[in-house]
Design an enzyme around this catalytic site. Sequence first.
Site, short mmCIF file in Angstrom:
data_model
loop_
_atom_site.label_atom_id
_atom_site.label_comp_id
_atom_site.label_asym_id
_atom_site.label_seq_id
_atom_site.Cartn_x
_atom_site.Cartn_y
_atom_site.Cartn_z
N GLU A 1 13.02 -58.41 76.05
CA GLU A 1 13.75 -58.09 77.27
C GLU A 1 14.56 -56.79 77.22
O GLU A 1 15.80 -56.81 77.29
CB GLU A 1 14.71 -59.23 77.63
CG GLU A 1 14.04 -60.58 77.75
CD GLU A 1 14.96 -61.65 78.34
OE1 GLU A 1 16.19 -61.44 78.37
OE2 GLU A 1 14.45 -62.68 78.79
N GLU B 1 9.26 -67.23 76.98
CA GLU B 1 10.44 -68.05 77.29
C GLU B 1 10.34 -68.60 78.70
O GLU B 1 9.95 -67.89 79.63
CB GLU B 1 11.75 -67.22 77.25
CG GLU B 1 12.23 -66.84 75.88
CD GLU B 1 13.52 -66.02 75.92
OE1 GLU B 1 14.29 -66.13 76.90
OE2 GLU B 1 13.73 -65.25 74.97
C1 PNW Z 1 17.05 -64.47 78.09
N1 PNW Z 1 19.57 -62.29 83.66
O1 PNW Z 1 18.18 -63.79 78.55
C2 PNW Z 1 17.09 -64.26 76.59
O2 PNW Z 1 15.91 -63.77 76.02
C3 PNW Z 1 17.62 -65.44 75.84
O3 PNW Z 1 18.19 -64.98 74.65
C4 PNW Z 1 18.58 -66.22 76.71
O4 PNW Z 1 19.25 -67.21 76.02
C5 PNW Z 1 17.76 -66.79 77.86
O5 PNW Z 1 17.07 -65.77 78.57
C6 PNW Z 1 18.58 -67.58 78.87
O6 PNW Z 1 19.49 -66.76 79.55
C7 PNW Z 1 18.45 -63.48 79.85
O7 PNW Z 1 20.77 -62.06 83.89
C8 PNW Z 1 19.78 -63.21 80.15
O8 PNW Z 1 18.71 -62.17 84.57
C9 PNW Z 1 20.13 -62.81 81.41
C10 PNW Z 1 19.17 -62.68 82.39
C11 PNW Z 1 17.84 -62.95 82.10
C12 PNW Z 1 17.48 -63.34 80.83
#
Ligand code: PNW
Length: 450
Positions: free
Chosen positions: A162, A350
């Site tokens: 990401e 994920e």
């Molecule tokens: C992902 N957003 O993070 C990460 O790869 C993980 O480490 C995390 O725990 C998981 O998704 C759940 O959040 C994100 O704000 C964090 O759109 C924020 C966003 C998207 C993905």
Amino acid sequence: MQFNKDFVFGTATSSYQIEGAHNEDGRTPSIWDMFCDIDGRVFEKHNGDVACDHYHRFEEDIQHIKQLGVDTYRFSIAWPRIFPAKGEFNPAGMAFYKTLATRLREEGIKPAVTLYHWDLPMWAHNEGGWVNRDSVDWFLDYAKVCFDELDGIVDSWITHNEPWCAGFLGYHVGVHAPGHRDMNEAVRAVHHMLLSHGKAVELLKQELKSTTPIGITLNLSPVYAKTDSVNDRLAQNNSDGYSNRWFLDPVFKGQYPVDMMNLFAKYVHTYDFIKPGDMETISTECDFFGINFYSRGLVEFSAANDFMTVAAYSDYDKTGMGWDIAPNEFKDLIRRLRNEYTDLPIIITENGAAYDDVLENGEVHDVKRIDYVKKHLTAVSDLNDEGMNIAGYYLWSLMDNFEWSFGYEKRFGILYIDFDTQERVWKDSAKWYAGVIGDHKAKHADSVEA
Ligand code: PNW
């Protein structure tokens, strides 16, 4: 839902979110250790010092993974364990991942390893972090050691997790480490992350002649307009550009989207950080494409915001993060990727949901999480029936963990963690997921006999 015989089921975590042992065996701080120390950045100033204590409990965790019946487990390597200081390789840090990968394989679980899941060493940050083009070389030194030491025992490599979050949330929005709010920096940081991705792919495939599959994981969120108005459509286009196209276009087409370059030009005074050859490197062909999917975006126009569009109210059911549950939009996204971007095998690296889980009498009845995962797995099955070639699915997450700026307040796990005792408890969703995988295996075992 049904999946063909080769479809892989997995579950995922990342180093800083679960390991703890923040100062053991030579590990030095990452930008997340630093960020957690700043007042007001992370919920109740939580941090990853202990987290799920996975560093000491990985044997127990492997047994849970085995009992789930998954084919594969995705984890990430903590860069500051491998290079605690610039140019200083730390074999003790590497030993942990060697043991982890070896033990997983012995139990029949394929390790899928992410090199960068956001824990940039502070020594690198102190020299400008990802904004400094030298970060590409630092990352390559790190990747090289990981490939040299682990390539024979790892089943697939993911360079970056990401870059939208690491780049834009970290250097533009400032809600992730290092907490900067500077679009000029963010666009440079993203470029260097993507460049380091391409160079790592070249290193593994061309120089080291490895056949281990390698790819990148992007978080993608299909964006919709609140209304059909010209302005809302514009907001949709720009939000899609910021969230999705800024990453998809360089990786698959070797160019940044021109409309977004123009829009960003207000903050990014020159694009001279893009050197000749960079875009070819970034678009070096991978073996698979990783996608993290959680939700969709719904936006409306606002004169004050150009690409940081305003989220519109939506009446969709939401997860505990307040994110719309949108399996149909997930299907739209995959179809679009097939139409506009790539034929590579897609792996959902994920997907999952946070909810307010309650532990009672040793049980967690997380029916909403089961429903969320069931809807998305069904969508994967439907998409494969359409010929979309999704090769695998990793449920986020194996266990409740440090959910970045939300600390331990948001629980994504299928194993419940009691953060006082470190006890792991199977939620109903874990039992259900094990059942889905068990049924899948039984079905294909039958079909072999028949
Ligand atoms: C992902 N957003 O993070 C990460 O790869 C993980 O480490 C995390 O725990 C998981 O998704 C759940 O959040 C994100 O704000 C964090 O759109 C924020 C966003 C998207 C993905």
